[in-house]
Each structure stands twice: as C-alpha cells, then as structure tokens.
Motif scaffolding. Structure first.
Motif, PDB file in Angstrom:
ATOM      1  N   UNK A  54       0.785  -1.238   0.000  1.00  0.00           N
ATOM      2  CA  UNK A  54       0.000   0.000   0.000  1.00  0.00           C
ATOM      3  C   UNK A  54       0.809   1.276   0.000  1.00  0.00           C
ATOM      4  N   UNK A  55       2.133   1.190   0.014  1.00  0.00           N
ATOM      5  CA  UNK A  55       2.979   2.386  -0.054  1.00  0.00           C
ATOM      6  C   UNK A  55       3.058   2.868  -1.493  1.00  0.00           C
ATOM      7  N   UNK A  56       3.510   4.098  -1.661  1.00  0.00           N
ATOM      8  CA  UNK A  56       3.702   4.634  -3.013  1.00  0.00           C
ATOM      9  C   UNK A  56       5.070   5.299  -3.101  1.00  0.00           C
ATOM     10  N   UNK A  57       5.648   5.249  -4.289  1.00  0.00           N
ATOM     11  CA  UNK A  57       6.931   5.911  -4.536  1.00  0.00           C
ATOM     12  C   UNK A  57       6.645   7.366  -4.859  1.00  0.00           C
ATOM     13  N   UNK A  58       7.264   8.267  -4.118  1.00  0.00           N
ATOM     14  CA  UNK A  58       7.124   9.698  -4.395  1.00  0.00           C
ATOM     15  C   UNK A  58       8.179  10.148  -5.402  1.00  0.00           C
ATOM     16  N   UNK A  59       9.408   9.647  -5.222  1.00  0.00           N
ATOM     17  CA  UNK A  59      10.465   9.907  -6.201  1.00  0.00           C
ATOM     18  C   UNK A  59      11.668   9.026  -5.895  1.00  0.00           C
ATOM     19  N   UNK A  60      12.485   8.855  -6.904  1.00  0.00           N
ATOM     20  CA  UNK A  60      13.738   8.109  -6.748  1.00  0.00           C
ATOM     21  C   UNK A  60      14.865   9.130  -6.758  1.00  0.00           C
ATOM     22  N   UNK A  61      15.775   8.980  -5.827  1.00  0.00           N
ATOM     23  CA  UNK A  61      16.860   9.947  -5.653  1.00  0.00           C
ATOM     24  C   UNK A  61      18.183   9.266  -5.984  1.00  0.00           C
ATOM     25  N   UNK A  62      18.974   9.955  -6.804  1.00  0.00           N
ATOM     26  CA  UNK A  62      20.326   9.482  -7.125  1.00  0.00           C
ATOM     27  C   UNK A  62      21.245  10.684  -6.959  1.00  0.00           C
ATOM     28  N   UNK A  63      22.079  10.626  -5.927  1.00  0.00           N
ATOM     29  CA  UNK A  63      22.998  11.717  -5.614  1.00  0.00           C
ATOM     30  C   UNK A  63      24.381  11.136  -5.374  1.00  0.00           C
ATOM     31  N   UNK A  64      25.413  11.983  -5.363  1.00  0.00           N
ATOM     32  CA  UNK A  64      26.752  11.462  -5.064  1.00  0.00           C
ATOM     33  C   UNK A  64      26.816  10.746  -3.704  1.00  0.00           C
ATOM     34  N   UNK A  65      25.954  11.152  -2.790  1.00  0.00           N
ATOM     35  CA  UNK A  65      25.967  10.531  -1.451  1.00  0.00           C
ATOM     36  C   UNK A  65      25.238   9.193  -1.406  1.00  0.00           C
ATOM     37  N   UNK A  66      24.504   8.846  -2.459  1.00  0.00           N
ATOM     38  CA  UNK A  66      23.820   7.564  -2.469  1.00  0.00           C
ATOM     39  C   UNK A  66      22.536   7.589  -3.272  1.00  0.00           C
ATOM     40  N   UNK A  67      21.850   6.454  -3.256  1.00  0.00           N
ATOM     41  CA  UNK A  67      20.575   6.306  -3.954  1.00  0.00           C
ATOM     42  C   UNK A  67      19.537   5.799  -2.971  1.00  0.00           C
ATOM     43  N   UNK A  68      18.306   6.257  -3.148  1.00  0.00           N
ATOM     44  CA  UNK A  68      17.200   5.774  -2.331  1.00  0.00           C
ATOM     45  C   UNK A  68      15.887   6.100  -3.003  1.00  0.00           C
ATOM     46  N   UNK A  69      14.857   5.460  -2.508  1.00  0.00           N
ATOM     47  CA  UNK A  69      13.501   5.758  -2.971  1.00  0.00           C
ATOM     48  C   UNK A  69      12.785   6.472  -1.838  1.00  0.00           C
ATOM     49  N   UNK A  70      12.225   7.623  -2.140  1.00  0.00           N
ATOM     50  CA  UNK A  70      11.376   8.337  -1.191  1.00  0.00           C
ATOM     51  C   UNK A  70       9.970   7.802  -1.402  1.00  0.00           C
ATOM     52  N   UNK A  71       9.379   7.278  -0.326  1.00  0.00           N
ATOM     53  CA  UNK A  71       8.067   6.647  -0.419  1.00  0.00           C
ATOM     54  C   UNK A  71       7.113   7.262   0.592  1.00  0.00           C
ATOM     55  N   UNK A  72       5.837   6.917   0.473  1.00  0.00           N
ATOM     56  CA  UNK A  72       4.819   7.344   1.436  1.00  0.00           C
ATOM     57  C   UNK A  72       4.021   6.116   1.852  1.00  0.00           C
ATOM     58  N   UNK A  73       3.698   6.041   3.138  1.00  0.00           N
ATOM     59  CA  UNK A  73       2.849   4.950   3.619  1.00  0.00           C
ATOM     60  C   UNK A  73       1.404   5.229   3.201  1.00  0.00           C
ATOM     61  N   UNK A  74       0.462   4.347   3.501  1.00  0.00           N
ATOM     62  CA  UNK A  74      -0.915   4.558   3.035  1.00  0.00           C
ATOM     63  C   UNK A  74      -1.571   5.862   3.504  1.00  0.00           C
ATOM     64  N   UNK A  75      -1.070   6.486   4.579  1.00  0.00           N
ATOM     65  CA  UNK A  75      -1.633   7.777   5.015  1.00  0.00           C
ATOM     66  C   UNK A  75      -0.775   8.965   4.583  1.00  0.00           C
ATOM     67  N   UNK A  76       0.258   8.710   3.766  1.00  0.00           N
ATOM     68  CA  UNK A  76       1.065   9.804   3.237  1.00  0.00           C
ATOM     69  C   UNK A  76       2.301  10.154   4.034  1.00  0.00           C
ATOM     70  N   UNK A  77       2.632   9.412   5.073  1.00  0.00           N
ATOM     71  CA  UNK A  77       3.850   9.674   5.846  1.00  0.00           C
ATOM     72  C   UNK A  77       5.066   9.223   5.042  1.00  0.00           C
ATOM     73  N   UNK A  78       6.024  10.132   4.865  1.00  0.00           N
ATOM     74  CA  UNK A  78       7.189   9.838   4.058  1.00  0.00           C
ATOM     75  C   UNK A  78       8.174   8.931   4.788  1.00  0.00           C
ATOM     76  N   UNK A  79       8.841   8.075   4.012  1.00  0.00           N
ATOM     77  CA  UNK A  79       9.950   7.265   4.508  1.00  0.00           C
ATOM     78  C   UNK A  79      10.844   6.954   3.325  1.00  0.00           C
ATOM     79  N   UNK A  80      12.062   6.547   3.585  1.00  0.00           N
ATOM     80  CA  UNK A  80      13.008   6.248   2.520  1.00  0.00           C
ATOM     81  C   UNK A  80      13.411   4.786   2.569  1.00  0.00           C
ATOM     82  N   UNK A  81      13.705   4.250   1.395  1.00  0.00           N
ATOM     83  CA  UNK A  81      14.255   2.895   1.287  1.00  0.00           C
ATOM     84  C   UNK A  81      15.616   3.036   0.628  1.00  0.00           C
ATOM     85  N   UNK A  82      16.640   2.638   1.355  1.00  0.00           N
ATOM     86  CA  UNK A  82      18.018   2.763   0.854  1.00  0.00           C
ATOM     87  C   UNK A  82      18.549   1.420   0.444  1.00  0.00           C
TER      88      UNK A  82
END
Length: 158
Positions: free
Chosen positions: A130-158
């Motif tokens: 039930x989570x959704x991907x808000x955006x995928x981040x690729x930076x010199x410091x690393x890569x991760x997916x910014x996601x939101x839980x079913x109520x819209x609370x943001x979290x990252x997956x590294x």
C-alpha cells in the motif's frame, strides 16, 4: 533528580509516535513493512474494562482481539515485552489517532535499509502493501527511494 558524580546516567526508554487517522491500518502496514509484530493488549484491556477504568467505546476488535480504539503499537519481534500488558519494552512504533489530517512534509521519517542489491525488490514489496513511490533519488551521497505509507507519511528505502 541529581546524578552522582562519576556515574553513568540510565538511558531513557523511547518509542516513535506517529499521528494518524486509522491506527489499526497503519499498524498492519508497518508491521508488514518492517517484519514487526502488532502488540496484543487484549489482556490489559480486559482488566481495565473489568475495573471500569476504560469505557467499552474506547476499544475495537482488531485481529479477533480487543485493542485500544485510538492507539496501536508494533514492536520488533526479538525485543522483550510485558506479557501482562502486551506492551513492547524495546524498539516500537505507536500509531495514535488524531483528528487533523496530515498537511505538510514530515519533519521526522524512517529510513529502511534493504539488503545489498535488494532495494528495488523491497520498494516493490512495500508498494504491494500500500505504499507509493514519491520519487527516486540518485545523488553522489547515495541512492534511495522516497516513499509514502498509506496515510502519506514519508519514509526512505536505501
């Protein structure tokens, strides 16, 4: 309370509290997302009801057990818990019902660390919950997916 010179202070016990509209749904999502366990407070609630210390309308049936209507916690399965109350004594997230909706970006978020090479599979698993991907981040410091839980609370997956 003063501390004796030369002694080490006792670390404080803590939990992360997340405001939400539906604590039971959030607890189910995050228990599955983290491979945690939803706390079972049935025995405590039954005692409080018997004592008249808790009104029945403050409870709901959740997974065929009594639960508090406005709060539910999830805990790490390896951490200790109080067998009389079902309350975790270690790593926990507590979901608390609040009347207002989420309106802005979280000031605090969780970073989930997938196994090496497993980030995309983990993102897909979380989307299936039930989570959704808000955006995928690729930076010199690393890569991760910014996601939101079913109520819209943001979290990252590294």
């Amino acid at each position: 309370m003063t501390q004796e010179p030369g002694t080490t202070p006792t670390p404080l016990h803590w939990k992360v509290v997340i405001d939400c509209a539906d604590p039971q749904s959030q607890a189910d999502f995050w228990a599955a997302a983290l491979h945690y366990e939803v706390e079972d407070n049935n025995a405590l609630i039954e005692r409080l009801l018997e004592l008249g210390a808790l009104p029945r309308e403050a409870t709901v049936e959740f997974h065929a057990r009594l639960a508090f209507r406005d709060l539910v916690a999830v805990r790490h399965p390896d951490d200790p818990y109080d067998k009389d109350t079902g309350t975790g004594l270690g790593r926990r997230l507590l979901f608390q019902r609040v009347p207002e909706e989420k309106t802005v970006k979280n000031r605090l978020h969780l970073d989930l660390h997938a196994a090496v090479g497993e980030r995309e599979a983990e993102v897909e698993r979380l989307e299936g919950l039930g989570a959704s991907v808000l955006r995928r981040v690729r930076e010199p410091s690393g890569e991760w997916a910014l996601m939101a839980d079913p109520e819209g609370n943001e979290f990252c997956v590294q």
